[in-house]
Enzyme design. Structure first.
Site, PDB file in Angstrom:
ATOM      1  N   LYS A 148       0.839  -1.230  -0.152  1.00 48.34           N
ATOM      2  CA  LYS A 148      -0.087   0.146   0.132  1.00 48.34           C
ATOM      3  C   LYS A 148       0.971   1.090  -0.026  1.00 48.34           C
ATOM      4  CE  LYS A 148      -4.301   1.737   1.917  1.00 48.34           C
ATOM      5  NZ  LYS A 148      -5.063   1.861   0.846  1.00 48.34           N
ATOM      6  N   GLU A 180      -8.520  -3.959 -10.047  1.00 48.24           N
ATOM      7  CA  GLU A 180      -9.429  -3.511  -8.997  1.00 48.24           C
ATOM      8  C   GLU A 180      -9.721  -2.140  -9.278  1.00 48.24           C
ATOM      9  OE1 GLU A 180      -6.815  -3.336  -5.491  1.00 48.24           O
ATOM     10  OE2 GLU A 180      -4.900  -3.067  -6.809  1.00 48.24           O
ATOM     11  N   LEU A 205      -3.844  -4.897  -4.473  1.00 48.53           N
ATOM     12  CA  LEU A 205      -3.777  -4.556  -2.974  1.00 48.53           C
ATOM     13  C   LEU A 205      -4.889  -5.634  -2.219  1.00 48.53           C
ATOM     14  CD1 LEU A 205      -2.811  -2.481  -0.904  1.00 48.53           C
ATOM     15  CD2 LEU A 205      -5.111  -1.503  -0.593  1.00 48.53           C
TER      16      LEU A 205
HETATM   17  N1  PLP Z   1      -7.505  -1.556  -3.997  1.00 49.54           N
HETATM   18  C1  PLP Z   1      -7.012  -0.263  -3.991  1.00 49.54           C
HETATM   19  C2  PLP Z   1      -5.963  -0.058  -4.832  1.00 49.54           C
HETATM   20  C3  PLP Z   1      -7.167   0.624  -2.803  1.00 49.54           C
HETATM   21  O1  PLP Z   1      -6.409   1.734  -2.829  1.00 49.54           O
HETATM   22  C4  PLP Z   1      -8.015   0.351  -1.879  1.00 49.54           C
HETATM   23  C5  PLP Z   1      -8.275   1.396  -0.626  1.00 49.54           C
HETATM   24  O2  PLP Z   1      -8.013   2.539  -0.577  1.00 49.54           O
HETATM   25  C6  PLP Z   1      -8.597  -0.916  -1.871  1.00 49.54           C
HETATM   26  C7  PLP Z   1      -8.628  -1.850  -2.979  1.00 49.54           C
HETATM   27  C8  PLP Z   1      -9.633  -1.309  -0.942  1.00 49.54           C
HETATM   28  O3  PLP Z   1      -8.873  -1.643   0.253  1.00 49.54           O
HETATM   29  P1  PLP Z   1      -9.728  -1.533   1.813  1.00 49.54           P
HETATM   30  O4  PLP Z   1     -10.732  -2.285   1.807  1.00 49.54           O
HETATM   31  O5  PLP Z   1      -8.464  -2.096   2.748  1.00 49.54           O
HETATM   32  O6  PLP Z   1      -9.789   0.101   1.878  1.00 49.54           O
END
Ligand code: PLP
Length: 285
Positions: A148, A180, A205
């Site tokens: 991240k 995603e 992610l």
């Molecule tokens: N995918 C990406 C690229 C993201 O930036 C995020 C959240 O910012 C997510 C998925 C969703 O992750 P989370 O459920 O941990 O917020």
């Protein structure tokens, strides 16, 4: 009252919250971030966010300047100082500010840790009822999307394109499959009622909300398949939705101007949203 931010050990008014121009987060995007939701003044699924933070910093050999237990205390203190009821806490840790701009890791430089909060009524957000439109864009990102990292330029461009098109999110496409959303994990519900979301790996992610939703669905004997899917499959699906800390579960009602099913949030999406909200409230800290 001015919002309070946290910067390297101090709680300060947002306008006074500053880091050096030599900070490696600024110069190289050499940093990691996390966003946790806040409901009724409590942190949602924060253990999962802190576990992912530890993993992300580990992958780039960055030592956290505080323990995760202390980080959670700081998050809570910031929520309290801002009287935050519903919204998010953003946190970022970078490899700190050296005396110049050398690419290799600096020695004896303390990482930077900052946090700030924002207000959002996630549960009653209008898009929770209407669903969102998405556009598709090529996935321009690097090969370690499981980290991240604050290097978000590809997502900035993707989400700007979505904003210009009047859409709420951009789905990123690679090799004909959805990776995603710009800031969310993508799901579909197939015609035979299988919940499909891309498997974790370096291409995406590992979403904390995705993880919780998959577990909650499986606990309820709903069928879940973790595999890649195409936009064509999403357009032929019964439902599509996205998950993230700041959206929870949110219906996707059109993709590139084409309706998903009847163009309204579907019953499975609504059910998973309710289940997630229940989980979030029950486990908030
Ligand atoms: N995918 C990406 C690229 C993201 O930036 C995020 C959240 O910012 C997510 C998925 C969703 O992750 P989370 O459920 O941990 O917020």
């Amino acid at each position: 009252m001015e919002q309070i931010a946290y910067v390297n050990g101090s709680f300060v008014p947002l306008s006074e919250a500053k880091v050096s121009i030599l900070d490696r987060g600024f110069l190289f995007a050499d940093g990691i971030y996390e966003v946790a939701a806040v409901l009724d003044g409590k942190l949602i699924d924060n253990a999962s966010h802190l576990a992912r933070l530890e993993r992300s910093v580990g992958e780039i050999e960055l030592a956290l300047p505080e323990t995760t237990a202390r980080i959670q205390e700081i998050q809570k203190e910031l929520v309290a100082r801002n009287d935050l009821v519903n919204g998010m806490v953003y946190l970022e840790v970078t490899r700190g500010a050296d005396t110049g701009r050398d690419f290799a890791f600096p020695k004896n430089v303390k990482p930077t840790l900052i946090m700030f909060t924002s207000t959002k009524d996630i549960i009653n957000a209008p898009s929770a009822k209407t669903g969102i439109n998405v556009i598709t864009v090529p996935d321009l990102r690097w090969a370690r999307r499981d980290i991240k990292s604050v290097a978000l330029l590809a997502q900035v461009l993707a989400k700007q394109a979505a904003a210009v098109a009047g859409a709420g999110e951009a789905w990123m496409i690679e090799d004909g499959k959805v990776t995603e959303g710009g800031s969310s994990s993508c799901f579909i519900l197939t015609q035979d009622d299988v919940i499909v979301t891309r498997q974790n790996g370096s291409e995406i992610l590992p979403g904390c909300t995705r993880k919780a939703v998959v577990a909650l669905a499986e606990e309820r004997q709903l069928r879940v398949e973790e595999r890649a899917f195409s936009v064509e499959e999403a357009l032929a699906a019964k439902e599509a939705f996205v998950t993230s800390a700041s959206l929870f579960v949110q219906a996707v009602v059109s993709i590139d101007g084409k309706k998903v099913a009847d163009g309204k949030p579907g019953p499975m999406t609504n059910r998973l949203r309710e289940i997630y909200v229940e989980f979030a409230k029950a486990t908030a800290v």
